[in-house]
Scaffold this active site. Sequence first.
Site, short mmCIF file in Angstrom:
data_model
loop_
_atom_site.label_atom_id
_atom_site.label_comp_id
_atom_site.label_asym_id
_atom_site.label_seq_id
_atom_site.Cartn_x
_atom_site.Cartn_y
_atom_site.Cartn_z
N TYR A 1 0.82 -1.21 0.00
CA TYR A 1 0.00 0.00 0.00
C TYR A 1 0.86 1.26 0.00
O TYR A 1 1.58 1.54 0.96
CB TYR A 1 -0.93 0.02 1.21
N HIS B 1 0.27 -11.95 1.03
CA HIS B 1 -0.73 -11.10 0.37
C HIS B 1 -1.31 -11.77 -0.88
O HIS B 1 -2.51 -11.64 -1.17
CB HIS B 1 -0.08 -9.76 0.00
N SER C 1 -13.09 -5.33 1.40
CA SER C 1 -14.11 -4.71 0.55
C SER C 1 -15.52 -5.14 0.97
O SER C 1 -16.33 -5.55 0.14
CB SER C 1 -13.87 -5.03 -0.92
N PRO C 2 -15.85 -5.03 2.26
CA PRO C 2 -17.14 -5.54 2.75
C PRO C 2 -18.34 -4.71 2.30
O PRO C 2 -19.47 -5.21 2.35
CB PRO C 2 -16.98 -5.49 4.27
N ARG D 1 -16.59 -2.01 -2.35
CA ARG D 1 -15.82 -0.88 -2.89
C ARG D 1 -16.67 0.38 -3.03
O ARG D 1 -16.55 1.13 -3.99
CB ARG D 1 -15.16 -1.29 -4.21
N GLY D 2 -17.52 0.58 -2.04
CA GLY D 2 -18.36 1.77 -1.99
C GLY D 2 -19.73 1.59 -2.59
O GLY D 2 -20.63 2.41 -2.34
N PHE D 3 -19.95 0.54 -3.37
CA PHE D 3 -21.25 0.35 -4.01
C PHE D 3 -22.36 0.20 -2.97
O PHE D 3 -23.41 0.85 -3.07
CB PHE D 3 -21.20 -0.89 -4.91
N SER E 1 -22.37 1.11 0.12
CA SER E 1 -22.52 2.27 1.00
C SER E 1 -23.16 3.43 0.25
O SER E 1 -23.25 4.53 0.79
CB SER E 1 -21.17 2.69 1.57
N GLY F 1 -21.95 4.93 -2.23
CA GLY F 1 -20.90 5.93 -2.35
C GLY F 1 -20.41 6.17 -3.77
O GLY F 1 -19.50 6.98 -3.98
#
Length: 324
Positions: free
Chosen positions: A47, A113, A192-193, A196-198, A200, A202
């Site tokens: 990251y 990873h 990504s619970p 990826r923003g979908f 929420s 977002g």
Amino acid sequence: MMLPRMGLGCMNLSHAYGIPPSPEDGFALLRAALDAGVTHFDTATLYGGGRNEELVGRALKGRREEVVLASKGGMAMIDGVKVIDGRPETLRAQVDASLRRLGVDHIDLYYLHRWDKTVPIGESVGALSSLVDAGKIGAIGLSEVSVARLREAQAVAPIAAVQNEYSLWSRNPELGMLSATADDGIALVAFSPVARGFLSDGVSDPAALAEKDIRRGMPRFQGSNWEANAALLPAWRALAAEAACTPAQLALAWLLSRGDHVVPIPGTTNPDHLREDFAALSVDVDEALLERAGALIDTSTVAGPRYAPGPAAEVDAETFEDAA
């Protein structure tokens, strides 16, 4: 090892979603998480080319004992290129580098990873086991692996956690990993619970995402797939309203209902969203409504695979395409 019921994924403070927040804002977010009682931080060598570990290390200074600290190796940025390398000598060097960047002498949970498909996973896990013996890491985890790979790794050393993508719209762990981890007392850490923003609510227009946002290359956010997926959102918002919670909280409540060993690690750059996400731990949603949520957002209703062919080739987790 026992993990807290939910953790904080730190990736998007430094990596993958376009322009990250400033180091000052990232530091403030992590300190806000500590102050809110978050006790599980998840970072990685990859990251931000190490910058995320440095940021997490600064935020934990003086408060290290408050958290379960997780990081990952075997995938790194080398001269601006992502490289998967699971050789024992690489992992040993990356753990030492992670310890330096984090400013600690011990990482509680360290994941491979990605499985380097040119190296038997037993060799990689054996190297990590030697680092457990040396006191540098506390427990071994795997990320984006199949049950078959988990079994190969377990033949070499105990595995404490498997971190695979899991959400209402990414059900791959239900092809075996969900039950395998439950049976063996292994934490299934769900990255990504909130999709990826979908989930929420977002993402209103993927075309408006930042140029280097990884979602631009993900099939579910593209073209007719996005149109079909966005058409699910009005009913999704209505379900959340019926549950008297936010869409993100409903997504997290559904995951938490999948088993006591399932540990979501939502990520955010917004302190308000941080508090919203972790409030899901106290949200009480009726089981029948959770079942309706699971029927609305499911493999059969979501359009497009989770990864494009290139990134898909890097992972080992079960896929519905292979199961068909």
